[in-house]
Write an enzyme that holds these catalytic residues in place. Sequence first.
Site, PDB file in Angstrom:
ATOM      1  N   GLY A   1      46.054  42.459  50.330  1.00 18.03           N
ATOM      2  CA  GLY A   1      44.420  41.558  49.545  1.00 18.03           C
ATOM      3  C   GLY A   1      44.788  39.552  50.239  1.00 18.03           C
TER       4      GLY A   1
ATOM      5  N   HIS B   1      42.283  33.122  43.113  1.00 18.22           N
ATOM      6  CA  HIS B   1      42.903  32.880  44.131  1.00 18.22           C
ATOM      7  C   HIS B   1      41.718  31.769  44.420  1.00 18.22           C
ATOM      8  CE1 HIS B   1      47.148  33.369  45.516  1.00 18.22           C
ATOM      9  NE2 HIS B   1      46.449  34.881  45.359  1.00 18.22           N
TER      10      HIS B   1
ATOM     11  N   CYS C   1      52.495  38.414  45.623  1.00 20.54           N
ATOM     12  CA  CYS C   1      51.472  37.276  46.514  1.00 20.54           C
ATOM     13  C   CYS C   1      52.020  36.781  47.884  1.00 20.54           C
ATOM     14  CB  CYS C   1      51.064  36.026  45.757  1.00 20.54           C
ATOM     15  SG  CYS C   1      50.272  35.253  46.373  1.00 20.54           S
ATOM     16  N   LEU C   2      51.240  36.489  48.520  1.00 21.30           N
ATOM     17  CA  LEU C   2      51.606  36.125  50.084  1.00 21.30           C
ATOM     18  C   LEU C   2      51.671  34.441  50.073  1.00 21.30           C
ATOM     19  CD1 LEU C   2      49.086  38.176  52.616  1.00 21.30           C
ATOM     20  CD2 LEU C   2      51.375  38.503  52.066  1.00 21.30           C
TER      21      LEU C   2
ATOM     22  N   HIS D   1      43.194  39.753  41.269  1.00 18.03           N
ATOM     23  CA  HIS D   1      44.248  38.944  41.734  1.00 18.03           C
ATOM     24  C   HIS D   1      43.213  37.941  42.551  1.00 18.03           C
ATOM     25  CE1 HIS D   1      48.715  37.802  43.156  1.00 18.03           C
ATOM     26  NE2 HIS D   1      47.405  37.626  44.390  1.00 18.03           N
ATOM     27  N   GLU D   2      42.505  38.304  43.687  1.00 18.98           N
ATOM     28  CA  GLU D   2      42.450  37.326  44.821  1.00 18.98           C
ATOM     29  C   GLU D   2      40.978  36.963  43.798  1.00 18.98           C
ATOM     30  OE1 GLU D   2      43.919  37.343  47.449  1.00 18.98           O
ATOM     31  OE2 GLU D   2      44.973  39.353  46.621  1.00 18.98           O
TER      32      GLU D   2
ATOM     33  N   GLN E   1      44.007  30.948  50.404  1.00 19.07           N
ATOM     34  CA  GLN E   1      44.792  30.939  50.982  1.00 19.07           C
ATOM     35  C   GLN E   1      45.105  31.063  52.292  1.00 19.07           C
ATOM     36  OE1 GLN E   1      45.535  34.983  49.360  1.00 19.07           O
ATOM     37  NE2 GLN E   1      47.523  34.933  49.015  1.00 19.07           N
TER      38      GLN E   1
HETATM   39 NI    NI Z   1      47.621  36.791  46.296  1.00 21.21          NI
END
Ligand code: NI
Length: 167
Positions: free
Chosen positions: A46, A137, A91-92, A133-134, A51
């Site tokens: 995701g 963000h 998470c990236l 989660h997204e 991000q």
């Molecule tokens: Ni993330």
Amino acid sequence: MALLPILRYPDPRLHARARPVESVDDAIRKLVADMAETMYEAPGIGLAATQVNVDKRVVVIDVSEDRSGLMVFVNPEIVEKSGEQTCEEGCLSVPGVYEKVTRAQFVRVRALNGRGEPFELEAEGLLAVCIQHEIDHLDGKVFVEYLSQLKLNRIKSKLAKKSRITA
Ligand code: NI
């Protein structure tokens, strides 16, 4: 298409609340394509526009095994949620950190797809975690902020050491 640089926690830009998309036009379609490519390349399941430092409420997700299930959420909103599950998340934007977070087991989400058409989706398990989660963000929240201050401080110093080494 282009790969986009991913912001790393604790970059303050990760704490911005993203603005709604007014219309799904060519610029948004290009953003979605670039975000999908960036997510697959990372690789991740995701990615939120926040991000990649874009102030728009856009999320891409693919939780399929063979990376063939791209889902696009523009202006996503959780309209119903229930239950509880605890999953180890990564998470990236927080590379190398995996921690357990408790979230809703089930969500119903309302959004526009990549063609600007409204849809509703019911999700549970991993997909429900990923959606929550997204959307966090987009609201400026990174998953590690659910952890205790002690754990968060450990993570921050670990990430600081890492960036000194690679700098
Ligand atoms: Ni993330």
